[in-house]
Design a protein around this motif. Structure first.
Motif, PDB file in Angstrom:
ATOM      1  N   LEU A   1      45.372  70.356  13.544  1.00 20.01           N
ATOM      2  CA  LEU A   1      44.461  70.317  12.396  1.00 20.01           C
ATOM      3  C   LEU A   1      45.219  70.795  11.155  1.00 20.01           C
ATOM      4  O   LEU A   1      45.878  71.838  11.186  1.00 20.01           O
ATOM      5  CB  LEU A   1      43.227  71.177  12.669  1.00 20.01           C
ATOM      6  N   ALA A   2      45.140  70.001  10.097  1.00 20.87           N
ATOM      7  CA  ALA A   2      45.923  70.280   8.895  1.00 20.87           C
ATOM      8  C   ALA A   2      45.374  71.486   8.135  1.00 20.87           C
ATOM      9  O   ALA A   2      44.164  71.646   7.988  1.00 20.87           O
ATOM     10  CB  ALA A   2      45.908  69.050   7.988  1.00 20.87           C
ATOM     11  N   ARG A   3      46.275  72.332   7.655  1.00 18.28           N
ATOM     12  CA  ARG A   3      45.923  73.440   6.775  1.00 18.28           C
ATOM     13  C   ARG A   3      46.916  73.453   5.619  1.00 18.28           C
ATOM     14  O   ARG A   3      48.110  73.244   5.821  1.00 18.28           O
ATOM     15  CB  ARG A   3      46.000  74.787   7.505  1.00 18.28           C
TER      16      ARG A   3
ATOM     17  N   LEU B   1      51.457  62.732   4.621  1.00 15.62           N
ATOM     18  CA  LEU B   1      50.909  63.997   5.124  1.00 15.62           C
ATOM     19  C   LEU B   1      50.857  63.983   6.652  1.00 15.62           C
ATOM     20  O   LEU B   1      51.321  64.903   7.325  1.00 15.62           O
ATOM     21  CB  LEU B   1      49.516  64.200   4.523  1.00 15.62           C
TER      22      LEU B   1
ATOM     23  N   ILE C   1      43.995  60.645  12.888  1.00 16.32           N
ATOM     24  CA  ILE C   1      44.516  59.549  12.082  1.00 16.32           C
ATOM     25  C   ILE C   1      43.389  59.074  11.161  1.00 16.32           C
ATOM     26  O   ILE C   1      42.277  58.813  11.622  1.00 16.32           O
ATOM     27  CB  ILE C   1      44.974  58.386  12.996  1.00 16.32           C
TER      28      ILE C   1
ATOM     29  N   GLU D   1      33.292  68.741  21.747  1.00 14.31           N
ATOM     30  CA  GLU D   1      33.831  69.519  20.635  1.00 14.31           C
ATOM     31  C   GLU D   1      32.866  70.644  20.278  1.00 14.31           C
ATOM     32  O   GLU D   1      31.661  70.502  20.460  1.00 14.31           O
ATOM     33  CB  GLU D   1      33.906  68.700  19.346  1.00 14.31           C
TER      34      GLU D   1
ATOM     35  N   GLU E   1      30.670  76.779  21.589  1.00 13.42           N
ATOM     36  CA  GLU E   1      30.687  78.142  21.050  1.00 13.42           C
ATOM     37  C   GLU E   1      30.128  79.177  22.013  1.00 13.42           C
ATOM     38  O   GLU E   1      30.322  80.368  21.821  1.00 13.42           O
ATOM     39  CB  GLU E   1      29.922  78.187  19.718  1.00 13.42           C
TER      40      GLU E   1
ATOM     41  N   PRO F   1      41.294  77.103  15.451  1.00 18.93           N
ATOM     42  CA  PRO F   1      42.614  76.577  15.090  1.00 18.93           C
ATOM     43  C   PRO F   1      43.526  77.727  14.658  1.00 18.93           C
ATOM     44  O   PRO F   1      43.095  78.613  13.920  1.00 18.93           O
ATOM     45  CB  PRO F   1      42.300  75.638  13.912  1.00 18.93           C
TER      46      PRO F   1
HETATM   47  P1  C2E Z   1      37.712  66.942  13.816  1.00 21.71           P
HETATM   48  O1  C2E Z   1      38.882  66.102  14.117  1.00 21.71           O
HETATM   49  O2  C2E Z   1      36.417  66.585  14.435  1.00 21.71           O
HETATM   50  O3  C2E Z   1      38.152  68.433  14.183  1.00 21.71           O
HETATM   51  C1  C2E Z   1      37.284  69.401  14.677  1.00 21.71           C
HETATM   52  C2  C2E Z   1      36.796  70.315  13.578  1.00 21.71           C
HETATM   53  O4  C2E Z   1      35.776  71.150  14.121  1.00 21.71           O
HETATM   54  C3  C2E Z   1      37.873  71.251  13.040  1.00 21.71           C
HETATM   55  O5  C2E Z   1      37.575  71.521  11.673  1.00 21.71           O
HETATM   56  C4  C2E Z   1      37.633  72.509  13.877  1.00 21.71           C
HETATM   57  O6  C2E Z   1      38.103  73.679  13.256  1.00 21.71           O
HETATM   58  C5  C2E Z   1      36.135  72.504  13.968  1.00 21.71           C
HETATM   59  N1  C2E Z   1      35.673  73.233  15.155  1.00 21.71           N
HETATM   60  C6  C2E Z   1      36.226  73.212  16.387  1.00 21.71           C
HETATM   61  N2  C2E Z   1      35.543  73.981  17.251  1.00 21.71           N
HETATM   62  C7  C2E Z   1      34.501  74.502  16.554  1.00 21.71           C
HETATM   63  C8  C2E Z   1      33.429  75.384  16.908  1.00 21.71           C
HETATM   64  O7  C2E Z   1      33.281  75.855  18.037  1.00 21.71           O
HETATM   65  N3  C2E Z   1      32.544  75.681  15.926  1.00 21.71           N
HETATM   66  C9  C2E Z   1      32.669  75.185  14.662  1.00 21.71           C
HETATM   67  N4  C2E Z   1      31.770  75.549  13.757  1.00 21.71           N
HETATM   68  N5  C2E Z   1      33.677  74.358  14.293  1.00 21.71           N
HETATM   69  C10 C2E Z   1      34.585  74.018  15.233  1.00 21.71           C
HETATM   70  P2  C2E Z   1      38.672  71.394  10.533  1.00 21.71           P
HETATM   71  O8  C2E Z   1      39.989  71.925  10.984  1.00 21.71           O
HETATM   72  O9  C2E Z   1      38.045  71.984   9.301  1.00 21.71           O
HETATM   73  O10 C2E Z   1      38.831  69.844  10.360  1.00 21.71           O
HETATM   74  C11 C2E Z   1      37.764  69.050   9.889  1.00 21.71           C
HETATM   75  C12 C2E Z   1      38.090  67.590   9.987  1.00 21.71           C
HETATM   76  O11 C2E Z   1      39.160  67.235   9.102  1.00 21.71           O
HETATM   77  C13 C2E Z   1      38.581  67.163  11.370  1.00 21.71           C
HETATM   78  O12 C2E Z   1      37.465  66.990  12.216  1.00 21.71           O
HETATM   79  C14 C2E Z   1      39.297  65.888  11.040  1.00 21.71           C
HETATM   80  O13 C2E Z   1      38.393  64.808  10.960  1.00 21.71           O
HETATM   81  C15 C2E Z   1      39.853  66.156   9.660  1.00 21.71           C
HETATM   82  N6  C2E Z   1      41.291  66.473   9.771  1.00 21.71           N
HETATM   83  C16 C2E Z   1      41.882  67.632  10.091  1.00 21.71           C
HETATM   84  N7  C2E Z   1      43.234  67.504  10.094  1.00 21.71           N
HETATM   85  C17 C2E Z   1      43.483  66.207   9.771  1.00 21.71           C
HETATM   86  C18 C2E Z   1      44.665  65.437   9.629  1.00 21.71           C
HETATM   87  O14 C2E Z   1      45.801  65.909   9.809  1.00 21.71           O
HETATM   88  N8  C2E Z   1      44.520  64.118   9.288  1.00 21.71           N
HETATM   89  C19 C2E Z   1      43.291  63.565   9.111  1.00 21.71           C
HETATM   90  N9  C2E Z   1      43.227  62.271   8.781  1.00 21.71           N
HETATM   91  N10 C2E Z   1      42.156  64.253   9.240  1.00 21.71           N
HETATM   92  C20 C2E Z   1      42.249  65.559   9.578  1.00 21.71           C
END
Ligand code: C2E
Ligand code: MG
Ligand code: MG
Ligand code: MG
Length: 285
Positions: free
Chosen positions: A61-63, A90, A115, A233, A236, A260
């Motif tokens: 997951l990107a930060r 990116l 992706i 996914e 909790e 993450p």
């Molecule tokens: P995603 O791919 O569905 O990733 C899961 C998101 O849910 C992540 O948020 C993660 O931190 C969050 N999450 C996981 N477990 C839990 C939990 O138990 N409770 C809660 N409340 N949240 C949880 P994050 O890291 O903020 O990423 C959000 C979205 O951003 C991702 O959803 C993905 O669609 C996108 N994303 C993240 N990194 C990349 C990337 O490198 N490229 C692309 N294209 N999209 C990205």
């Protein structure tokens, strides 16, 4: 005030818009710079096998480690990267770094990377990914790519072609956020995925309502009858975990197992195992 002085109001809006455009231009410039200087960092969220709860890998997951604003989540910059065409750079940079980070982890651990929809329309996607795998020595069969349904809506044939080229390399393809798109079943019929990731918005509510639980159960059954593995996914609580395990869901991901984490934290997680880190996180929270 605005009513009496129409022109002043107009000018006010104009300058507010200028302000917004300026802020956006600054954000784009900062993001470009951050990508070039490697400040977009891979964080890793654990994925566990549900029977046994053993660590099987991580989702990347990107930060954005921003010099003034701290560590920024994807919601702050991914859509900007998509709109400006920076998302490819990116993503490839992130994948390269993740493959290098993973070189230190046990070889059974998998990586999953997100992706963006428009990347999936790019006929060179599989080639680009293969180049990174070759460069880093990370095996294709340890990589999974995740796409959301919005990727499929754009152009089904292009999507099918990309899907097939990735699978021919040995890379698995997961349909992410399943249940949030508007034509899920159609896409499951038309395309051959390896995995379904059940969206967090379903998973969170299974202990609250029987209807929700039935729906999640049906998704798990649907997945397995189509030969797909399922990941839940956003797990909790252990109540949800036990239930999902009982219904035959294959993998789980969520704060219960770990948020993450940076590479350094992930290295420790890999060494100590999920339980200890989860306990420490709970104490810290
Ligand atoms: P995603 O791919 O569905 O990733 C899961 C998101 O849910 C992540 O948020 C993660 O931190 C969050 N999450 C996981 N477990 C839990 C939990 O138990 N409770 C809660 N409340 N949240 C949880 P994050 O890291 O903020 O990423 C959000 C979205 O951003 C991702 O959803 C993905 O669609 C996108 N994303 C993240 N990194 C990349 C990337 O490198 N490229 C692309 N294209 N999209 C990205
Ligand atoms: Mg994902
Ligand atoms: Mg997801
Ligand atoms: Mg999601």
């Amino acid at each position: 005030q605005g009513k009496k002085d129409g022109r002043g109001t107009y000018r006010f809006f104009e300058s507010a818009m200028d302000e917004e455009l300026r802020a956006r231009a600054l954000l784009e410039r900062d993001l470009r710079e951050a990508i070039n200087e490697g400040r977009i960092e891979p964080f890793y969220q654990p994925v566990v096998a549900l029977p046994g709860r053993e660590l099987t890998g991580f989702e990347v997951l990107a930060r954005w480690r921003h010099p003034e604003r701290g560590v920024l989540p994807p919601s702050e910059f991914i859509s900007v990267a998509e709109e400006t065409g920076m998302i490819g750079d990116l993503c490839y940079d992130l994948l390269r770094r993740a493959c290098r980070d993973a070189a230190n982890w046990p070889s059974h651990l998998q990586l999953a990377i997100n992706i963006a929809p428009q990347q999936f329309q790019d006929r060179w996607l599989a080639e680009q990914i293969l180049a990174i795998l070759n460069e880093t020595g990370f095996p294709a069969n340890r990589l999974e790519v995740e796409i959301t349904e919005s990727a499929l809506i754009q152009d089904l044939e292009a999507t099918r072609a990309t899907l097939t080229s990735l699978q021919n390399l040995g890379v698995r393809v997961a349909l992410d956020d399943f249940g949030t798109g508007y034509s899920s079943l159609y896409h499951l019929r038309e395309l051959k995925f390896d995995k379904l990731k059940i969206d967090r918005s379903y998973v969170n509510t299974i202990t609250m309502s029987e209807e929700r639980a039935k729906l999640v159960d049906a998704i798990i059954k649907l997945g397995s009858s189509l030969g797909l593995v399922t990941t839940a996914e956003g797990i909790e609580c252990s109540g949800s975990l036990d239930w999902l395990e009982g219904q035959g869901c294959d993998f789980g991901q969520g704060y219960l197992f770990g948020k993450p984490m940076s590479k350094a934290e992930t290295d420790r997680y890999v060494e100590n195992g999920p339980a200890e880190t989860a306990a420490r996180q709970q104490i810290a929270a």
